[in-house]
Design a protein around this motif. Structure first.
Motif, PDB file in Angstrom:
ATOM      1  N   ASP A 119       0.828  -1.212   0.000  1.00 15.88           N
ATOM      2  CA  ASP A 119       0.000   0.000   0.000  1.00 15.88           C
ATOM      3  C   ASP A 119       0.859   1.256   0.000  1.00 15.88           C
ATOM      4  OD1 ASP A 119      -2.354  -1.396  -0.067  1.00 15.88           O
ATOM      5  OD2 ASP A 119      -2.789  -1.163   2.075  1.00 15.88           O
ATOM      6  N   ARG A 147       2.457   1.676  -3.497  1.00 15.21           N
ATOM      7  CA  ARG A 147       1.453   2.040  -4.504  1.00 15.21           C
ATOM      8  C   ARG A 147       0.873   3.419  -4.256  1.00 15.21           C
ATOM      9  NH1 ARG A 147      -3.116  -1.849  -4.794  1.00 15.21           N
ATOM     10  NH2 ARG A 147      -3.602  -0.687  -6.657  1.00 15.21           N
ATOM     11  N   GLY A 148       1.160   3.996  -3.124  1.00 21.53           N
ATOM     12  CA  GLY A 148       0.615   5.304  -2.797  1.00 21.53           C
ATOM     13  C   GLY A 148      -0.830   5.254  -2.341  1.00 21.53           C
ATOM     14  N   THR A 149      -1.301   4.087  -1.958  1.00 19.82           N
ATOM     15  CA  THR A 149      -2.687   3.950  -1.512  1.00 19.82           C
ATOM     16  C   THR A 149      -2.794   3.800  -0.001  1.00 19.82           C
ATOM     17  OG1 THR A 149      -2.616   1.547  -1.856  1.00 19.82           O
ATOM     18  CG2 THR A 149      -3.418   2.903  -3.688  1.00 19.82           C
ATOM     19  N   GLN A 203      -3.212   4.584   3.722  1.00 23.99           N
ATOM     20  CA  GLN A 203      -3.843   5.565   4.598  1.00 23.99           C
ATOM     21  C   GLN A 203      -3.622   5.065   6.018  1.00 23.99           C
ATOM     22  OE1 GLN A 203      -7.917   5.863   3.360  1.00 23.99           O
ATOM     23  NE2 GLN A 203      -7.393   6.794   1.409  1.00 23.99           N
TER      24      GLN A 203
END
Length: 140
Positions: free
Chosen positions: A110, A113-115, A117
């Motif tokens: 994550d 991938r820059g996803t 949070q």
């Protein structure tokens, strides 16, 4: 969503049972043979499902990007590794280590991938898993 949670829990139970059975087969035949049988039986079962129940047919390999097929290689390595470690360190320790590796890898994927949070709950969850691994490994 509750149904998906139950299915995920059933999947986890299936993984635990599968690894235990493959661990026993590993003790008799070795991890690579156990993994080969695991994948052959799974291949046959899924082939029957696709051919007779799903009726979509197998997509041509030429239509599938090669990178997508590496999941099968990773899955085979996972089965060999878990078949090897389950009878040696036990189901609870193996399960915790596998889940810990999945959590850490999932968070890293994550992040890459820059996803991601991230929040305190995720980091606390990983920390608790690592503490659990430590406690099952170094305490009696």
């Amino acid at each position: 969503m509750f149904g998906a949670v139950l299915i995920a829990l059933a999947g986890g139970a299936a993984v635990g049972m599968s690894r235990s059975l493959n661990g026993r087969l590993t003790m008799d035949r070795g991890p690579f043979t156990a993994s080969a049988w695991n994948h052959w039986v799974g291949f046959l079962l899924l082939s029957v499902y696709i051919a007779f129940l799903h009726r979509t047919g197998l997509p041509l390999l030429a239509e599938t990007p090669f990178f997508y097929l590496t999941g099968g290689v990773i899955g085979a390595v996972f089965v060999v590794i878990s078949s090897h470690v389950f009878p040696r360190i036990g189901a609870a320790r193996s399960g915790l280590l596998i889940i810990g590796g999945q959590m850490i890898t999932g968070l890293l994927i994550d992040l890459l991938r820059g996803t991601a949070q991230f929040h305190v709950g995720q980091l606390a969850g990983v920390a608790l898993i690592l503490v659990g691994i430590y406690l099952t490994r170094y305490t009696r």
